[in-house]
Each structure stands twice: as structure tokens, then as C-alpha cells.
Write a protein that holds these residues in place. Structure first.
Motif, PDB file in Angstrom:
ATOM      1  N   ARG A  77       0.843  -1.204   0.000  1.00 49.90           N
ATOM      2  CA  ARG A  77       0.000   0.000   0.000  1.00 49.90           C
ATOM      3  C   ARG A  77       0.873   1.248   0.000  1.00 49.90           C
ATOM      4  N   ALA A  81       1.139   3.938  -3.057  1.00 54.75           N
ATOM      5  CA  ALA A  81       0.902   5.363  -2.797  1.00 54.75           C
ATOM      6  C   ALA A  81       2.018   6.211  -3.390  1.00 54.75           C
ATOM      7  N   ARG A  87      -1.308  11.911  -5.875  1.00 55.14           N
ATOM      8  CA  ARG A  87      -2.475  11.355  -5.177  1.00 55.14           C
ATOM      9  C   ARG A  87      -2.072  10.462  -4.001  1.00 55.14           C
ATOM     10  N   ASP A  89      -1.220  11.035  -0.773  1.00 50.32           N
ATOM     11  CA  ASP A  89      -1.908  11.258   0.498  1.00 50.32           C
ATOM     12  C   ASP A  89      -3.364  10.825   0.428  1.00 50.32           C
ATOM     13  N   GLU A  90      -3.990  11.104  -0.702  1.00 51.42           N
ATOM     14  CA  GLU A  90      -5.390  10.725  -0.893  1.00 51.42           C
ATOM     15  C   GLU A  90      -5.535   9.211  -0.832  1.00 51.42           C
ATOM     16  N   MET A  92      -3.516   7.048   0.689  1.00 45.19           N
ATOM     17  CA  MET A  92      -3.188   6.508   2.004  1.00 45.19           C
ATOM     18  C   MET A  92      -4.348   6.626   2.991  1.00 45.19           C
ATOM     19  N   ARG A  93      -5.327   7.438   2.666  1.00 48.35           N
ATOM     20  CA  ARG A  93      -6.503   7.530   3.530  1.00 48.35           C
ATOM     21  C   ARG A  93      -7.441   6.338   3.345  1.00 48.35           C
ATOM     22  N   LEU A  94      -7.201   5.561   2.288  1.00 53.87           N
ATOM     23  CA  LEU A  94      -8.030   4.382   2.017  1.00 53.87           C
ATOM     24  C   LEU A  94      -7.425   3.189   2.750  1.00 53.87           C
ATOM     25  N   LYS A  95      -7.959   2.859   3.889  1.00 54.96           N
ATOM     26  CA  LYS A  95      -7.391   1.819   4.731  1.00 54.96           C
ATOM     27  C   LYS A  95      -7.773   0.426   4.229  1.00 54.96           C
ATOM     28  N   GLU A 194     -15.623   8.293  -2.416  1.00 53.64           N
ATOM     29  CA  GLU A 194     -14.440   9.051  -2.022  1.00 53.64           C
ATOM     30  C   GLU A 194     -13.899   9.925  -3.144  1.00 53.64           C
ATOM     31  N   TRP A 196     -12.557   9.057  -5.858  1.00 55.13           N
ATOM     32  CA  TRP A 196     -11.333   8.544  -6.476  1.00 55.13           C
ATOM     33  C   TRP A 196     -11.558   8.326  -7.967  1.00 55.13           C
TER      34      TRP A 196
END
Length: 227
Positions: A77, A81, A87, A89-90, A92-95, A194, A196
Motif C-alpha cells: 500500500r 501510494a 495522489r 496522500d489521498e 493513504m486515507r483508504l485503509k 471518495e 477517487w
């Protein structure tokens, strides 16, 4: 049509298709053995090119093994990223917590010895993957009908997962499936929610007679509901 399902049965099939979601949030709990057997049986009744049945399923039950797989996924992951550039940081918000939180975790692999299956694969060897993907989709739709969520995790180094699970030479992991009860199903795909990405208009993806030639199927509005 002579062989069509009854209207209510057909609507249920379309409902499962349209309400299926790639779930990332689970609430623990359990999946009854008889339900899990039904889901795996649905997978095993998927179509496969040359009837090769390339799918194999490994049920991950130990917490230590789950955490090892989660570590492998987290490593990929981070690398994914970084590869996304602006993109990062965006992304990394997707766990990817389902590996730890879901009631069941299944690894799906392609079997070894697939090279002996030539029927339908001589010029398209990737049909083994296509066949196994059909099996995964069957689990997904059956799980939705059973009220269970499922998420397909593909963020991993195949060689690391293969070694961890003791796969024979030639076998290949293609998915980690998180499966179990969820608080609710997303009203729309999570990545669309989100922002994306979004679903492309179907009319832009269907052609007549050759690439890029718009299909006349979409000259008039159509419904997704079966009649």
C-alpha cells in the motif's frame, strides 16, 4: 422468454449485481460454516475455460497469519501510494483493515499445473485468471444475497504471499478476500464515494461492428430492471 426466471427471482439476481460492493469496513462476528460452504460452492460452479477449474481457496484462520498478510499488504500500500505521485496522500486515507476485522479471510490462488490446459488458452493463457475471477464474482454475489460483505484485496507482492502460504511452484495468489458481517452496505462504490473515480457511462463502452463505433443500443433510454 421460455427459460426466464420468474420476475421476482430475476429482480433478485439484478439486485445482487447492483448492490454488491467492495467492502472495506467489517464488524467482526462470524460466518456460519454452512453459509461459507454455500459461498464456496457458488464459486466452484463458476464457468472456467476448458473446464480447467483453476481456483484454489485457502481459509486463513490464525491471527498470526492474518497479521503477517496485513503487513505484506501495508508494505505494498505504501509503495503503491508513492507510485501515484500527487495522489499519494489521498490514497493513504483508504485503509485496508478488513484483513484484521473481517470474520473470514480467504486467499484465492491459481493452481499449479495450469500449462497442461490448452483448450481455450493456447493464444490466451490469461483465461485461467479470467476463470478464477468468475469464481470470485460468484462468491461476491452470493455473499450479498446472504447479507454478508466482501472485499477483494490485491495490494500484495505475490511471491511473498506464495511463500507465506506454502504454495507449490507454479501456483499464484490473486486475491485476499475479506468476508463477513458489515454495519451497512455503501450506497455507492466506496472509491466513487471518495471521489477517487466514477463509473463510466455504459454507452461510451459499447461499440457496434468495430472499435469506437457507437452502438445503436443506446439511441433510446433503457431500464436496468428486468420485466
Amino acid at each position: 422468454m421460455a427459460h426466464a426466471f420468474e420476475a421476482g427471482e430475476a429482480r433478485a439476481v439484478y439486485r445482487a449485481i447492483h448492490e454488491r460492493r467492495d467492502m472495506r469496513h467489517f464488524v467482526g462476528g462470524s460466518v456460519a460454516p454452512e453459509v461459507l460452504r454455500r459461498l464456496l460452492d457458488a464459486a466452484h460452479h463458476a464457468p472456467s475455460v476448458g473446464f480447467m477449474q483453476p481456483w484454489r481457496f485457502i481459509r486463513i484462520r490464525g491471527e498470526a497469519l492474518r497479521h503477517q498478510l496485513h503487513r505484506i499488504v501495508e508494505q505494498e500500500r505504501v509503495l503503491t501510494a508513492r507510485a501515484l505521485g500527487e495522489r499519494e496522500d489521498e490514497f493513504m486515507r483508504l485503509k485496508v483493515q478488513g484483513l484484521l476485522d473481517a470474520a473470514e479471510l480467504l486467499a484465492v490462488t491459481l493452481a499449479d499445473g495450469r500449462e497442461k490446459h490448452v483448450f481455450g488458452r493456447r493464444t490466451l493463457p490469461q483465461m485461467d485468471l479470467a476463470s478464477a475471477s468468475c469464481a470470485i464474482q460468484n462468491i461476491w454475489l452470493a455473499a450479498r444475497a446472504e447479507g454478508l460483505g466482501m472485499g477483494w484485496v490485491s495490494l500484495f507482492d505475490p511471491a511473498e504471499v506464495a511463500a507465506l502460504l506454502g504454495l507449490p511452484e507454479g501456483a499464484e495468489p490473486i486475491a485476499l478476500l475479506c468476508l463477513g458481517p458489515v454495519a451497512d452496505f455503501y450506497e455507492e462504490p466506496m472509491l466513487q464515494r471518495e471521489r477517487w473515480a466514477k463509473r463510466e457511462p455504459l454507452a461510451s463502452l459499447v461499440f457496434d461492428e468495430g472499435w469506437g463505433r457507437p452502438s445503436d443500443l443506446f439511441d433510446h433510454p433503457s431500464t436496468v430492471e428486468p420485466t
